[in-house]
Write a protein that holds these residues in place. Structure first.
Motif, mmCIF file in Angstrom:
data_model
loop_
_atom_site.group_PDB
_atom_site.id
_atom_site.type_symbol
_atom_site.label_atom_id
_atom_site.label_comp_id
_atom_site.label_asym_id
_atom_site.label_seq_id
_atom_site.Cartn_x
_atom_site.Cartn_y
_atom_site.Cartn_z
ATOM 1 N N ILE A 157 0.857 -1.190 0.000
ATOM 2 C CA ILE A 157 0.000 0.000 0.000
ATOM 3 C C ILE A 157 0.891 1.237 0.000
ATOM 4 C CG2 ILE A 157 -1.809 1.278 1.207
ATOM 5 C CD1 ILE A 157 -2.730 -1.366 2.429
ATOM 6 N N LEU A 158 0.774 2.046 -1.052
ATOM 7 C CA LEU A 158 1.610 3.233 -1.211
ATOM 8 C C LEU A 158 0.818 4.468 -0.786
ATOM 9 C CD1 LEU A 158 2.981 2.413 -4.795
ATOM 10 C CD2 LEU A 158 3.819 1.575 -2.587
ATOM 11 N N THR A 159 1.287 5.126 0.277
ATOM 12 C CA THR A 159 0.669 6.378 0.695
ATOM 13 C C THR A 159 1.611 7.523 0.309
ATOM 14 O OG1 THR A 159 1.607 6.481 2.942
ATOM 15 C CG2 THR A 159 -0.366 5.124 2.636
ATOM 16 N N SER A 160 1.209 8.727 0.598
ATOM 17 C CA SER A 160 1.987 9.891 0.164
ATOM 18 C C SER A 160 2.896 10.401 1.275
ATOM 19 C CB SER A 160 1.036 11.012 -0.262
ATOM 20 O OG SER A 160 1.729 12.055 -0.897
ATOM 21 N N PRO A 161 4.190 10.573 1.001
ATOM 22 C CA PRO A 161 4.889 10.235 -0.235
ATOM 23 C C PRO A 161 5.559 8.869 -0.134
ATOM 24 C CG PRO A 161 6.294 11.612 1.114
ATOM 25 C CD PRO A 161 5.022 11.373 1.908
ATOM 26 N N THR A 162 5.677 8.195 -1.255
ATOM 27 C CA THR A 162 6.506 6.986 -1.343
ATOM 28 C C THR A 162 7.514 7.232 -2.448
ATOM 29 O OG1 THR A 162 4.680 5.558 -0.632
ATOM 30 C CG2 THR A 162 6.536 4.499 -1.720
ATOM 31 N N LEU A 173 6.940 -4.724 -5.233
ATOM 32 C CA LEU A 173 6.948 -6.178 -5.405
ATOM 33 C C LEU A 173 5.658 -6.840 -4.945
ATOM 34 C CD1 LEU A 173 10.607 -7.099 -4.325
ATOM 35 C CD2 LEU A 173 9.689 -6.844 -6.626
ATOM 36 N N GLY A 174 4.671 -6.071 -4.557
ATOM 37 C CA GLY A 174 3.425 -6.651 -4.072
ATOM 38 C C GLY A 174 2.708 -7.467 -5.126
ATOM 39 N N ASP A 175 2.030 -8.531 -4.679
ATOM 40 C CA ASP A 175 1.150 -9.266 -5.589
ATOM 41 C C ASP A 175 -0.002 -8.363 -6.021
ATOM 42 O OD1 ASP A 175 2.381 -11.996 -5.447
ATOM 43 O OD2 ASP A 175 1.958 -11.704 -3.328
ATOM 44 N N ILE A 176 -0.459 -7.545 -5.104
ATOM 45 C CA ILE A 176 -1.386 -6.450 -5.392
ATOM 46 C C ILE A 176 -0.743 -5.177 -4.855
ATOM 47 C CG2 ILE A 176 -3.657 -5.434 -4.927
ATOM 48 C CD1 ILE A 176 -3.975 -7.793 -6.673
ATOM 49 N N ILE A 177 -0.671 -4.137 -5.677
ATOM 50 C CA ILE A 177 -0.112 -2.844 -5.247
ATOM 51 C C ILE A 177 -1.247 -1.835 -5.250
ATOM 52 C CG2 ILE A 177 1.609 -1.053 -5.695
ATOM 53 C CD1 ILE A 177 3.187 -3.150 -7.305
ATOM 54 N N ILE A 178 -1.537 -1.290 -4.078
ATOM 55 C CA ILE A 178 -2.622 -0.322 -3.905
ATOM 56 C C ILE A 178 -2.019 1.047 -3.631
ATOM 57 C CG2 ILE A 178 -4.544 0.356 -2.381
ATOM 58 C CD1 ILE A 178 -5.033 -2.619 -1.860
ATOM 59 N N ALA A 179 -2.612 2.090 -4.201
ATOM 60 C CA ALA A 179 -2.185 3.462 -3.926
ATOM 61 C C ALA A 179 -3.352 4.251 -3.344
ATOM 62 C CB ALA A 179 -1.685 4.143 -5.191
ATOM 63 N N GLU A 180 -3.039 5.203 -2.467
ATOM 64 C CA GLU A 180 -4.057 6.128 -1.982
ATOM 65 C C GLU A 180 -4.307 7.215 -3.027
ATOM 66 O OE1 GLU A 180 -4.248 6.236 2.832
ATOM 67 O OE2 GLU A 180 -3.056 7.779 1.860
ATOM 68 N N PRO A 181 -5.498 7.813 -3.038
ATOM 69 C CA PRO A 181 -5.782 8.906 -3.980
ATOM 70 C C PRO A 181 -4.783 10.054 -3.821
ATOM 71 C CG PRO A 181 -7.807 8.157 -2.946
ATOM 72 C CD PRO A 181 -6.688 7.472 -2.223
ATOM 73 N N ASN A 182 -4.325 10.581 -4.940
ATOM 74 C CA ASN A 182 -3.417 11.734 -4.989
ATOM 75 C C ASN A 182 -2.077 11.507 -4.300
ATOM 76 O OD1 ASN A 182 -5.149 13.620 -6.408
ATOM 77 N ND2 ASN A 182 -6.402 13.609 -4.556
ATOM 78 N N ALA A 183 -1.723 10.250 -4.061
ATOM 79 C CA ALA A 183 -0.442 9.970 -3.404
ATOM 80 C C ALA A 183 0.719 10.379 -4.318
ATOM 81 C CB ALA A 183 -0.343 8.488 -3.063
ATOM 82 N N TYR A 184 1.744 10.963 -3.719
ATOM 83 C CA TYR A 184 2.967 11.343 -4.445
ATOM 84 C C TYR A 184 3.877 10.127 -4.467
ATOM 85 C CZ TYR A 184 7.142 13.978 -5.786
ATOM 86 O OH TYR A 184 8.261 14.438 -6.448
ATOM 87 N N ILE A 185 4.112 9.565 -5.666
ATOM 88 C CA ILE A 185 4.891 8.336 -5.816
ATOM 89 C C ILE A 185 5.946 8.576 -6.889
ATOM 90 C CG2 ILE A 185 4.801 5.880 -6.397
ATOM 91 C CD1 ILE A 185 1.772 6.043 -5.541
ATOM 92 N N ALA A 186 7.206 8.366 -6.520
ATOM 93 C CA ALA A 186 8.286 8.670 -7.464
ATOM 94 C C ALA A 186 9.560 7.979 -7.010
ATOM 95 C CB ALA A 186 8.512 10.174 -7.538
ATOM 96 N N PHE A 187 10.583 8.018 -7.869
ATOM 97 C CA PHE A 187 11.928 7.652 -7.410
ATOM 98 C C PHE A 187 12.617 8.926 -6.939
ATOM 99 C CE2 PHE A 187 16.533 6.955 -8.542
ATOM 100 C CZ PHE A 187 16.823 6.350 -7.340
ATOM 101 N N ASP A 218 -2.010 -1.363 -9.176
ATOM 102 C CA ASP A 218 -3.334 -1.932 -9.414
ATOM 103 C C ASP A 218 -4.433 -0.917 -9.073
ATOM 104 O OD1 ASP A 218 -2.355 -4.562 -10.316
ATOM 105 O OD2 ASP A 218 -1.544 -4.664 -8.305
ATOM 106 N N PRO A 219 -5.193 -1.065 -7.994
ATOM 107 C CA PRO A 219 -6.259 -0.078 -7.778
ATOM 108 C C PRO A 219 -5.798 1.134 -6.972
ATOM 109 C CG PRO A 219 -6.504 -1.842 -6.196
ATOM 110 C CD PRO A 219 -5.294 -2.174 -7.024
ATOM 111 N N ILE A 220 -6.531 2.231 -7.122
ATOM 112 C CA ILE A 220 -6.441 3.364 -6.199
ATOM 113 C C ILE A 220 -7.619 3.220 -5.244
ATOM 114 C CG2 ILE A 220 -6.582 5.874 -5.966
ATOM 115 C CD1 ILE A 220 -5.321 6.097 -8.740
#
Length: 245
Positions: A157-162, A173-187, A218-220
Motif C-alpha cells: 500500500i503506497l501512501t503519500s509520499p513513497t 513487489l506486491g502481488d497487489i499494489i494499492i495506492a491512496e488517492p493523490n499519493a505522491y509516488i516517485a523515485f 493496481d487499484p487506487i
C-alpha cells in the motif's frame, strides 16, 4: 481518517492510526519493539549528531523507529502488517527498519500469513550510508521466499509520499499494489530531477492517478473502504476469518 470532507484530499496519517484503521480492536500484537538503534558507520554531523536526532524523533513521535510491525486480525483474518510513519525522520529507511520488516516477512512465511506493508518514505537514510541501501536486497530476498517459494500473498500500500529506494525495490513487489488517492509516488523528487537534468517535470506526472493510467500499480483505494477491500482480496486468495472453533 484524516480525509478532507469537502475535497476528499487524504492528509498524512500516523502509523498508529493506520493500525487502528485496519486491525480489529484488541488483536494487535507488536513485534520487535525492543530492536534498538545503532550508529553503524558512526555518522557525524556538525549540525546535530545522528544519535541526538534519533532521540529527538523518538520523543516527538513515541516510536523507536519509522516502522511498526506486528500481527493482528483484519475482519477476523490473521495478518502480518508493517506500517511506516513519515513523521519519524521523513520515513527514511535505515538498517533497523530493514531488519524489522525482514523479521516480519520471515514470521509471515513461517506462519503462512498474508502480508500487508504500508509505505510512506523518502527512501534510504544517508546517515547509514550503503548499509541503508543493503536493506533493499535483504527485504526483497525475504519476499522472494515468501512469494515464490511459499506462494503466499503480499499487498503493498503506497501512501503519500513513497519515493526513493522503497519505490524502486520492495514497495513495487506486491502481488497487489494499492495506492491512496493523490499519493505522491516517485523515485527522485521533482526538484532533484529538474536540477539534475535541467528539464521541467510535467505537473501531476508523479501522482497516483497519472501513474495508474501508466500501469504502475493496481487499484487506487480511498481510506474509507480500504479495510473491506483488503478483506475481500484475502478471501479471494483463500485466507478466511478464524472461527472460535
Amino acid at each position: 481518517m484524516n480525509i478532507c470532507e469537502h475535497y476528499g484530499y487524504h492528509l498524512k496519517m500516523s502509523s498508529s492510526y493506520i493500525i487502528k484503521l485496519l486491525i480489529d480492536p484488541s488483536t494487535w500484537n507488536p513485534m520487535n519493539e525492543d530492536m534498538v538503534f545503532l550508529d553503524p558507520i558512526e555518522f557525524h554531523s556538525k549540525e546535530e549528531p545522528y544519535k541526538d536526532r534519533i532521540d529527538s524523533y523518538q520523543r516527538k513521535t513515541g516510536l523507536t523507529e519509522i516502522v511498526q510491525t506486528g500481527t493482528g486480525k483484519l475482519n477476523g483474518i490473521p495478518v502480518a502488517i508493517g506500517v511506516m510513519d513519515f513523521q519519524f525522520m521523513g520515513g527514511s529507511m535505515g538498517s533497523i527498519v530493514g531488519e524489522k520488516i525482514t523479521h516480519l516477512i520471515e514470521y509471515a512465511t513461517n506462519q503462512f500469513l498474508p502480508l500487508i506493508l504500508v509505505y510512506a518514505s523518502r527512501g534510504a537514510r544517508m546517515q547509514e550510508g550503503s548499509l541503508s541501501l543493503m536493506q533493499m536486497a535483504k527485504i526483497s530476498s525475504a519476499l522472494y521466499d515468501y512469494q515464490l517459494n511459499k506462494k503466499l500473498f503480499y499487498v503493498s500500500i503506497l501512501t503519500s509520499p513513497t519515493t526513493g529506494e522503497v519505490t524502486v525495490s520492495f514497495g513495487m513487489l506486491g502481488d497487489i499494489i494499492i495506492a491512496e488517492p493523490n499519493a505522491y509516488i516517485a523515485f527522485a523528487g521533482k526538484r532533484v530531477i529538474e536540477q539534475t537534468l535541467n528539464k521541467i517535470v510535467p505537473e501531476g506526472s508523479q501522482v497516483a492517478e497519472y501513474l495508474f493510467h501508466k500501469g504502475l500499480f493496481d487499484p487506487i483505494v480511498p481510506r474509507n473502504p480500504l479495510k473491506g477491500v483488503l478483506g475481500e482480496l484475502f478471501q479471494l486468495h483463500a485466507f478466511f476469518p478464524l472461527t472460535q472453533n
